[in-house]
Write a protein that holds these residues in place. Structure first.
Motif, PDB file in Angstrom:
ATOM      1  N   LEU A   1      20.340  -9.608 -17.416  1.00 39.42           N
ATOM      2  CA  LEU A   1      21.513  -8.912 -16.897  1.00 39.42           C
ATOM      3  C   LEU A   1      21.179  -7.514 -16.396  1.00 39.42           C
ATOM      4  O   LEU A   1      21.836  -6.999 -15.487  1.00 39.42           O
ATOM      5  N   LEU A   2      20.143  -6.892 -16.972  1.00 42.36           N
ATOM      6  CA  LEU A   2      19.859  -5.481 -16.708  1.00 42.36           C
ATOM      7  C   LEU A   2      18.593  -5.238 -15.894  1.00 42.36           C
ATOM      8  O   LEU A   2      18.315  -4.100 -15.521  1.00 42.36           O
ATOM      9  N   MET A   3      17.826  -6.295 -15.627  1.00 43.70           N
ATOM     10  CA  MET A   3      16.577  -6.144 -14.875  1.00 43.70           C
ATOM     11  C   MET A   3      16.682  -6.769 -13.496  1.00 43.70           C
ATOM     12  O   MET A   3      17.393  -7.755 -13.312  1.00 43.70           O
ATOM     13  N   LYS A   4      15.940  -6.202 -12.541  1.00 49.78           N
ATOM     14  CA  LYS A   4      15.798  -6.854 -11.249  1.00 49.78           C
ATOM     15  C   LYS A   4      14.999  -8.141 -11.452  1.00 49.78           C
ATOM     16  O   LYS A   4      14.262  -8.296 -12.422  1.00 49.78           O
ATOM     17  N   LYS A   5      15.140  -9.033 -10.499  1.00 50.18           N
ATOM     18  CA  LYS A   5      14.453 -10.312 -10.605  1.00 50.18           C
ATOM     19  C   LYS A   5      12.934 -10.125 -10.655  1.00 50.18           C
ATOM     20  O   LYS A   5      12.394  -9.156 -10.142  1.00 50.18           O
ATOM     21  N   VAL A   6      12.262 -11.083 -11.289  1.00 50.15           N
ATOM     22  CA  VAL A   6      10.826 -11.005 -11.557  1.00 50.15           C
ATOM     23  C   VAL A   6      10.079 -12.035 -10.710  1.00 50.15           C
ATOM     24  O   VAL A   6      10.539 -13.169 -10.542  1.00 50.15           O
ATOM     25  N   ILE A   7       8.911 -11.611 -10.189  1.00 44.62           N
ATOM     26  CA  ILE A   7       7.991 -12.492  -9.485  1.00 44.62           C
ATOM     27  C   ILE A   7       6.701 -12.529 -10.297  1.00 44.62           C
ATOM     28  O   ILE A   7       6.213 -11.481 -10.730  1.00 44.62           O
ATOM     29  N   THR A   8       6.135 -13.689 -10.503  1.00 39.94           N
ATOM     30  CA  THR A   8       4.941 -13.782 -11.338  1.00 39.94           C
ATOM     31  C   THR A   8       3.665 -13.683 -10.499  1.00 39.94           C
ATOM     32  O   THR A   8       3.626 -14.098  -9.338  1.00 39.94           O
ATOM     33  N   LEU A   9       2.628 -13.144 -11.133  1.00 39.12           N
ATOM     34  CA  LEU A   9       1.308 -13.005 -10.521  1.00 39.12           C
ATOM     35  C   LEU A   9       0.256 -13.470 -11.533  1.00 39.12           C
ATOM     36  O   LEU A   9      -0.083 -12.759 -12.466  1.00 39.12           O
TER      37      LEU A   9
ATOM     38  N   GLN B   1      14.930   0.420 -13.891  1.00 44.83           N
ATOM     39  CA  GLN B   1      15.159  -0.866 -13.243  1.00 44.83           C
ATOM     40  C   GLN B   1      16.169  -0.758 -12.094  1.00 44.83           C
ATOM     41  O   GLN B   1      16.118  -1.519 -11.132  1.00 44.83           O
ATOM     42  N   LYS B   2      17.073   0.190 -12.192  1.00 42.47           N
ATOM     43  CA  LYS B   2      18.061   0.386 -11.132  1.00 42.47           C
ATOM     44  C   LYS B   2      17.431   0.972  -9.870  1.00 42.47           C
ATOM     45  O   LYS B   2      18.009   0.886  -8.784  1.00 42.47           O
ATOM     46  N   GLU B   3      16.230   1.569 -10.017  1.00 37.37           N
ATOM     47  CA  GLU B   3      15.612   2.284  -8.910  1.00 37.37           C
ATOM     48  C   GLU B   3      14.542   1.473  -8.182  1.00 37.37           C
ATOM     49  O   GLU B   3      14.122   1.845  -7.091  1.00 37.37           O
ATOM     50  N   ILE B   4      14.075   0.378  -8.792  1.00 39.25           N
ATOM     51  CA  ILE B   4      12.969  -0.380  -8.209  1.00 39.25           C
ATOM     52  C   ILE B   4      13.487  -1.516  -7.332  1.00 39.25           C
ATOM     53  O   ILE B   4      14.680  -1.854  -7.361  1.00 39.25           O
ATOM     54  N   SER B   5      12.583  -2.098  -6.569  1.00 41.31           N
ATOM     55  CA  SER B   5      12.948  -3.211  -5.694  1.00 41.31           C
ATOM     56  C   SER B   5      12.587  -4.560  -6.297  1.00 41.31           C
ATOM     57  O   SER B   5      13.350  -5.521  -6.210  1.00 41.31           O
ATOM     58  N   LEU B   6      11.385  -4.635  -6.889  1.00 42.70           N
ATOM     59  CA  LEU B   6      10.890  -5.902  -7.420  1.00 42.70           C
ATOM     60  C   LEU B   6      10.149  -5.681  -8.723  1.00 42.70           C
ATOM     61  O   LEU B   6       9.528  -4.639  -8.924  1.00 42.70           O
TER      62      LEU B   6
ATOM     63  N   PRO C   1       0.795  -1.232   0.000  1.00 44.45           N
ATOM     64  CA  PRO C   1       0.000   0.000   0.000  1.00 44.45           C
ATOM     65  C   PRO C   1       0.829   1.283   0.000  1.00 44.45           C
ATOM     66  O   PRO C   1       0.338   2.326  -0.432  1.00 44.45           O
ATOM     67  N   LEU C   2       2.071   1.225   0.464  1.00 44.99           N
ATOM     68  CA  LEU C   2       2.882   2.434   0.583  1.00 44.99           C
ATOM     69  C   LEU C   2       3.896   2.592  -0.552  1.00 44.99           C
ATOM     70  O   LEU C   2       4.642   3.567  -0.579  1.00 44.99           O
ATOM     71  N   SER C   3       3.921   1.653  -1.468  1.00 46.14           N
ATOM     72  CA  SER C   3       4.933   1.652  -2.524  1.00 46.14           C
ATOM     73  C   SER C   3       4.406   2.260  -3.819  1.00 46.14           C
ATOM     74  O   SER C   3       3.245   2.060  -4.176  1.00 46.14           O
TER      75      SER C   3
ATOM     76  N   ILE D   1       5.429   1.238 -10.883  1.00 41.24           N
ATOM     77  CA  ILE D   1       5.814   1.687 -12.220  1.00 41.24           C
ATOM     78  C   ILE D   1       5.464   0.591 -13.206  1.00 41.24           C
ATOM     79  O   ILE D   1       5.688  -0.594 -12.934  1.00 41.24           O
ATOM     80  N   HIS D   2       4.914   0.955 -14.348  1.00 36.31           N
ATOM     81  CA  HIS D   2       4.478  -0.026 -15.336  1.00 36.31           C
ATOM     82  C   HIS D   2       5.487  -0.139 -16.479  1.00 36.31           C
ATOM     83  O   HIS D   2       5.895   0.876 -17.058  1.00 36.31           O
ATOM     84  N   PHE D   3       5.865  -1.363 -16.789  1.00 39.35           N
ATOM     85  CA  PHE D   3       6.696  -1.669 -17.949  1.00 39.35           C
ATOM     86  C   PHE D   3       5.872  -2.554 -18.887  1.00 39.35           C
ATOM     87  O   PHE D   3       5.273  -3.529 -18.439  1.00 39.35           O
ATOM     88  N   PRO D   4       5.820  -2.258 -20.174  1.00 43.96           N
ATOM     89  CA  PRO D   4       5.032  -3.084 -21.096  1.00 43.96           C
ATOM     90  C   PRO D   4       5.684  -4.450 -21.304  1.00 43.96           C
ATOM     91  O   PRO D   4       6.905  -4.559 -21.357  1.00 43.96           O
ATOM     92  N   THR D   5       4.853  -5.471 -21.419  1.00 45.01           N
ATOM     93  CA  THR D   5       5.397  -6.804 -21.694  1.00 45.01           C
ATOM     94  C   THR D   5       5.476  -7.105 -23.185  1.00 45.01           C
ATOM     95  O   THR D   5       6.262  -7.960 -23.598  1.00 45.01           O
ATOM     96  N   HIS D   6       4.662  -6.425 -23.999  1.00 47.62           N
ATOM     97  CA  HIS D   6       4.633  -6.728 -25.433  1.00 47.62           C
ATOM     98  C   HIS D   6       5.737  -6.009 -26.202  1.00 47.62           C
ATOM     99  O   HIS D   6       5.987  -6.320 -27.368  1.00 47.62           O
ATOM    100  N   GLU D   7       6.383  -5.024 -25.579  1.00 45.66           N
ATOM    101  CA  GLU D   7       7.466  -4.278 -26.222  1.00 45.66           C
ATOM    102  C   GLU D   7       8.738  -4.429 -25.400  1.00 45.66           C
ATOM    103  O   GLU D   7       8.693  -4.658 -24.189  1.00 45.66           O
ATOM    104  N   ARG D   8       9.863  -4.283 -26.060  1.00 46.52           N
ATOM    105  CA  ARG D   8      11.138  -4.349 -25.343  1.00 46.52           C
ATOM    106  C   ARG D   8      11.298  -3.136 -24.430  1.00 46.52           C
ATOM    107  O   ARG D   8      10.851  -2.042 -24.752  1.00 46.52           O
TER     108      ARG D   8
END
Length: 305
Positions: free
Chosen positions: A74-82, A42-47, A21-23, A26-33
């Motif tokens: 190499l350039l993205m933080k790790k991903v968790i699926t939902l 990506q350097k600024e986010i946690s997950l 609730p306090l975070s 940011i949205h990144f598109p999945t259909h585009e690079r």
């Protein structure tokens, strides 16, 4: 291009907002690079959370529904699926896909998938930390919620067709059965080419009213005072109808609906029926007794406490 994505994201955002609730999100598109600016973010986010259906498949070098490559690992933080899903019934994930998914997906978190088939495919790719939570669009379909959904046929119906699963003869049979069974018939345009396909039925469409390709327009009729059922080949339109307390019968055209029927007892019927068989089903009582895996849902959410 598919308003169903908005139905999925509406629920996914709700889950993430309640969990964090306090975070800021940011949205990144999945259909585009992801672009240079995206990699900077990506350097600024946690997950990262990968949300939605049909993101994964067995040949992700060729079919990029989730448009990533090894450089992303190499350039993205790790991903968790939902609530992610596997695009179709396919062979085992190939070597590239298995490597990519093991590198991209967090080894330290549980991954939420929409059905047991996706769970099985991810485990074959070497991603073992997976649980079947169902799609987040279904998480609010509790026993108390479903008890308020009518079980008997309404006076009117809203239906859908699927532009990328066209079968003229079978869909014509459905249209004829709907017109025979209901007073007023409405067609909702969910996909970008649904209306073009709809128009090919010509004179058979007399009297059918079209609802524009906006989620707000679909919600408007679902929330109206009309006596209304949903019937159609669009899975998430059917789930949206359930969310809005409407009796819903989904017609199976791919693995998504079939797996939800098997795993969660969603009301899904085959597509190869006659007019009389459809009419008989429409007139039956539809007792909704879903088996949503709430313990798995709570387990996935609890890892962020």
């Amino acid at each position: 291009m598919n308003v169903g994505d908005f139905i999925i994201m509406d629920s996914a955002i709700k889950r993430l907002e309640s969990t964090f609730p306090l975070s800021q999100k940011i949205h990144f598109p999945t259909h585009e690079r992801i672009t240079r600016v995206g990699f900077k973010r990506q350097k600024e986010i946690s997950l990262n959370f990968l949300c939605g259906t049909n993101c994964l498949n067995s040949s992700m070098l060729i079919h990029r529904q989730w448009n990533i490559g090894l450089i992303n690992s190499l350039l993205m933080k790790k991903v968790i699926t939902l609530g992610v899903g596997w695009g179709n019934y396919q062979q085992h994930p190939d070597t590239y896909t298995s490597l990519l998914l093991r590198r991209m997906l967090s080894a330290n978190h549980l991954h939420s998938v929409r059905d047991s088939y996706t769970e099985s495919q991810l485990k074959k790719a070497g991603v073992k930390n997976v649980i079947n939570t169902s799609c987040p669009t279904m998480w609010d379909l509790t026993e108390q919620h479903c008890a308020q959904i009518p079980t008997s046929k309404a006076e009117n119906v809203v239906f859908t067709l699927t532009d990328y699963r066209q079968d003229y003869d079978k869909d014509l049979t459905l249209i004829q059965a709907l017109k025979e069974s209901y007073q007023d018939v409405y067609f909702w345009v969910q996909g970008s080419q649904d209306y073009e396909y709809f128009k090919t039925f010509g004179r058979h469409l007399d009297g059918i009213k079209v609802i524009p390709a906006n989620l707000s327009d679909f919600d408007k009729i679902l929330l109206s005072s009309l006596s209304l059922d949903y019937i159609g080949t669009r899975l998430h339109a059917g789930i949206r109808a359930l969310q809005k307390m409407r009796r819903s019968i989904i017609i199976s055209v791919d693995n998504r609906a079939e797996e939800k029927r098997k795993d969660f007892n969603l009301t899904v019927i085959p597509r190869n029926l006659t007019v009389s068989e459809y009419v008989d089903i429409f007139n039956q009582h539809v007792e909704l007794q879903l088996t949503i895996p709430f313990s798995a849902i709570n387990e996935w959410k609890a890892q962020f406490d």
